[in-house]
Design a protein around this motif. Structure first.
Motif, short mmCIF file in Angstrom:
data_model
loop_
_atom_site.label_atom_id
_atom_site.label_comp_id
_atom_site.label_asym_id
_atom_site.label_seq_id
_atom_site.Cartn_x
_atom_site.Cartn_y
_atom_site.Cartn_z
N LEU A 38 1.44 -1.30 -0.24
CA LEU A 38 -0.04 0.01 0.04
C LEU A 38 0.82 1.42 0.52
CD1 LEU A 38 -2.24 1.55 0.14
CD2 LEU A 38 -2.47 1.22 2.37
N GLY A 39 2.21 1.41 0.46
CA GLY A 39 2.77 2.55 0.82
C GLY A 39 3.68 2.21 -0.18
N ILE A 40 3.59 1.41 -0.38
CA ILE A 40 4.88 1.39 -1.57
C ILE A 40 4.34 1.96 -2.69
CG2 ILE A 40 6.21 0.11 -3.83
CD1 ILE A 40 6.93 -1.78 -1.66
N GLY A 41 2.81 1.26 -3.01
CA GLY A 41 2.22 2.43 -4.16
C GLY A 41 1.44 4.09 -4.10
N VAL A 42 1.45 4.13 -3.27
CA VAL A 42 1.52 5.22 -2.83
C VAL A 42 3.17 6.80 -2.93
CG1 VAL A 42 1.16 7.50 -1.00
CG2 VAL A 42 0.11 5.10 -1.60
N LEU A 43 3.91 5.61 -2.87
CA LEU A 43 5.27 6.59 -3.05
C LEU A 43 5.63 6.19 -4.35
CD1 LEU A 43 6.97 4.65 -0.15
CD2 LEU A 43 6.95 6.95 -0.27
N ALA A 44 4.94 5.39 -5.19
CA ALA A 44 5.45 5.59 -6.58
C ALA A 44 4.32 6.34 -7.22
CB ALA A 44 4.89 3.85 -7.13
N VAL A 45 3.02 6.17 -7.05
CA VAL A 45 1.95 7.06 -7.58
C VAL A 45 3.11 8.89 -7.62
CG1 VAL A 45 0.46 9.01 -6.91
CG2 VAL A 45 0.33 6.51 -7.40
N LEU A 46 4.30 9.42 -6.11
CA LEU A 46 4.12 10.55 -5.70
C LEU A 46 5.85 10.45 -6.76
CD1 LEU A 46 3.98 10.50 -1.96
CD2 LEU A 46 2.75 11.90 -4.01
N ALA A 47 6.33 9.79 -6.35
CA ALA A 47 7.79 9.88 -7.74
C ALA A 47 7.76 9.91 -8.97
CB ALA A 47 8.49 8.24 -7.55
N ILE A 48 6.16 9.01 -10.12
CA ILE A 48 6.38 9.32 -11.03
C ILE A 48 5.67 11.06 -11.23
CG2 ILE A 48 4.37 8.53 -12.58
CD1 ILE A 48 4.41 6.33 -11.74
N LEU A 49 4.67 11.34 -10.47
CA LEU A 49 4.04 12.49 -10.43
C LEU A 49 5.43 13.63 -10.22
CD1 LEU A 49 1.19 12.75 -8.85
CD2 LEU A 49 1.28 12.73 -11.59
N GLY A 50 5.90 13.46 -9.25
CA GLY A 50 7.61 14.35 -8.97
C GLY A 50 8.63 14.53 -10.16
N VAL A 51 8.74 13.23 -10.40
CA VAL A 51 9.76 13.44 -11.78
C VAL A 51 9.08 13.90 -12.87
CG1 VAL A 51 10.87 11.51 -13.68
CG2 VAL A 51 11.01 10.72 -10.53
N SER A 52 8.35 13.58 -13.44
CA SER A 52 7.52 14.70 -14.37
C SER A 52 7.40 16.07 -14.25
CB SER A 52 5.92 14.11 -14.59
OG SER A 52 5.08 14.74 -13.36
N ALA A 53 7.36 16.27 -13.15
CA ALA A 53 7.56 18.01 -12.25
C ALA A 53 8.69 18.18 -12.85
CB ALA A 53 7.18 17.89 -10.96
N ILE A 54 9.92 17.41 -12.19
CA ILE A 54 11.15 17.89 -13.03
C ILE A 54 11.84 17.88 -14.34
CG2 ILE A 54 13.86 17.73 -12.17
CD1 ILE A 54 13.10 16.02 -9.44
N THR A 55 11.18 17.03 -14.75
CA THR A 55 11.67 16.92 -16.31
C THR A 55 10.91 17.69 -17.05
OG1 THR A 55 10.32 14.56 -16.48
CG2 THR A 55 12.03 14.65 -16.83
N VAL A 56 9.56 17.84 -17.39
CA VAL A 56 8.84 18.66 -17.60
C VAL A 56 9.10 19.72 -17.43
CG1 VAL A 56 6.54 19.25 -18.43
CG2 VAL A 56 7.67 16.72 -18.06
N SER A 57 8.77 20.85 -18.20
CA SER A 57 8.73 22.12 -17.47
C SER A 57 7.72 22.89 -16.95
CB SER A 57 8.42 23.24 -19.17
OG SER A 57 8.70 24.16 -18.92
N ARG A 58 7.52 23.23 -15.60
CA ARG A 58 6.26 23.17 -14.47
C ARG A 58 6.98 23.93 -13.12
NH1 ARG A 58 3.86 17.62 -14.26
NH2 ARG A 58 3.42 17.11 -16.37
N PRO A 59 6.26 24.88 -12.47
CA PRO A 59 6.77 25.45 -11.65
C PRO A 59 7.26 24.36 -10.25
CG PRO A 59 4.62 25.92 -11.67
CD PRO A 59 5.26 24.69 -12.53
#
Length: 327
Positions: A38-59
């Motif tokens: 359950l925790g790994i699932g939440v971490l995976a969602v946050l990791a995917i969103l976090g990486v996309s926030a770094i690699t894509v032009s975002r705030p």
């Protein structure tokens, strides 16, 4: 003759059979899903969103929010997986399924051994997950980590509190965290992309016209045209522009008109943009002295609050080519 001792003081009968109530494979899998997956699932969602926030032009602050949320989730997982069993004899998943990790002699397991056991689970995974399936045929239902740390998982009396309700609350909280993270990503990214699209559209429409006004002036209104051009520049670029205008004024009053014939937006953010502009124009005060001009410039724009887009820098890529105007 077969001698069987009390299960609380001994775990093996003389014939080698187990006399303790070992946890079933299904109960262990269910507890692991609640405590870890359950925790790994939440971490995976946050990791995917976090990486996309770094690699894509975002705030830039968005990935920090995801990183902080992931750190909190990881800390809660560690508390549930290591500290709670060492102090209360149960974790959320183990309490729900009524199982507990104990030493082989039935003694309590401390937080450090639980940590070492979780690290040793890497062996279970590295062996093509065979270690995780080992309890299916091991008579004491142990994984490789259990064999290494001399632990086993037994049935235990569940906690007095309602574990089903507590687990349901945790599941709802996990879903809310994931949904909130996705909603935040969508809301922020959507607004950012809308702002970028609006900036690109504004520069596409107004950028060439700003460049024309910045570089063009007429013989009779030269000083007014210079002031207008300076109003289109940022504070940092205005002094450089004024120096260029002063040089042009010393050369004598003349008419200098530019027209953008083509342009392309090289990059755009809500506050900054870069454009390539091809210019054509004419210089001279009468038909006989009229000269044809071509030039290519790269222009940096900055958006000022309340005053729109302003030129922050202008670089000449192709110097003005002056020739006789076509008759």
């Amino acid at each position: 003759m077969t001698a069987v001792l009390d299960a609380k003081t001994n775990t093996i009968a003389d014939d080698g059979s187990s006399t303790v109530d070992l946890a079933s494979f299904g109960a262990r899998a269910g507890a692991f899903a609640i405590d870890v997956l359950l925790g790994i699932g939440v971490l995976a969602v946050l990791a995917i969103l976090g990486v996309s926030a770094i690699t894509v032009s975002r705030p830039g602050w968005l990935w920090i929010v995801y990183a902080a949320a992931a750190a909190v989730v990881f800390l809660l997982m560690a508390i549930n997986r290591l500290l709670l069993p060492a102090t209360t004899d149960w974790s959320l998943g183990r309490g729900l399924f009524g199982i507990a990790v104990v030493r082989r002699d039935g003694g309590a397991v401390g937080a450090w051994r639980l940590l070492a056991r979780d690290v040793a689970h890497l062996l279970d995974t590295a062996a093509l997950f065979v270690g995780w399936l080992w309890p299916l045929w091991d008579r004491r239902r142990r994984t490789f980590a259990d064999l290494l740390l001399r632990t086993e998982v037994r049935r235990a009396d569940p906690p007095q509190r309602d574990m089903r309700r507590l687990t349901a609350k945790v599941l709802v909280a996990a879903v809310v965290v994931c949904a909130a993270a996705v909603a935040l990503n969508f809301f922020v990214v959507y607004r950012h992309e809308q702002a970028v699209n609006q900036a690109r559209q504004d520069i596409t429409e107004n950028g060439p016209r700003i460049v024309e006004q910045l570089l063009s002036y007429h013989q009779d209104t030269m000083q007014d045209d210079f002031k207008r051009a300076q109003s289109l520049a940022t504070d940092s670029y205005r002094s450089q522009l004024a120096a260029q205008q002063e040089t042009a004024g010393k050369a004598g009053a003349t008419t200098n008109e530019y027209f953008a014939v083509s342009s392309a937006v090289l990059s755009a953010t809500p506050e900054r943009a870069e454009m390539l502009v091809a210019l054509q124009g004419q210089r001279g005060n009468d038909v006989e002295t009229l000269q044809f001009i071509t030039a290519t410039v790269r222009v940096d724009f900055v958006k000022s609050r309340g005053s729109g887009w302003r030129v922050s820098n202008l670089t000449v890529l192709k110097k003005p080519n002056i020739g006789q105007a076509p008759q």
